[in-house]
Design a protein around this motif. Structure first.
Motif: not given
Length: 93
Positions: A54-60
């Motif tokens: 989820i963190d990576q998706q938000a950053r992307d």
């Protein structure tokens, strides 16, 4: 874009092995307490497992927006500053 920060040096009063054991015990109790406890325990475990993705998706998503890379950089800088120079009351707990 953002590196994991080991916060243990900044929050030294947390006994990670003891807290991990306590958390696992609590989740085990919930898991055996009935359908509602099982659902809560499963939800907690699933959320923890999904957090990095989820963190990576938000950053992307943010990085893909105009000015997004700068926002991520600012957030990362603020977090780095917080963890390298935490507020005095955090260290006194």
């Amino acid at each position: 874009m953002g590196e994991p920060v080991d916060v243990s040096a900044y929050v030294p009063d947390i006994d990670q092995p003891a807290e991990t054991t306590r958390t696992q015990s609590t989740l085990e109790e919930w898991s055996t307490s009935g359908p509602i406890g099982q659902a809560v325990a499963t939800s907690v475990r699933d959320t923890v497992a999904a957090a990095p993705a989820i963190d990576q998706q938000a950053r992307d998503f943010v990085a893909a927006q105009p000015g997004g890379a700068q926002i991520i950089e600012q957030v990362d800088t603020a977090l780095t500053e917080f963890f390298t120079t935490p507020p005095p009351d955090l260290l006194s707990r």
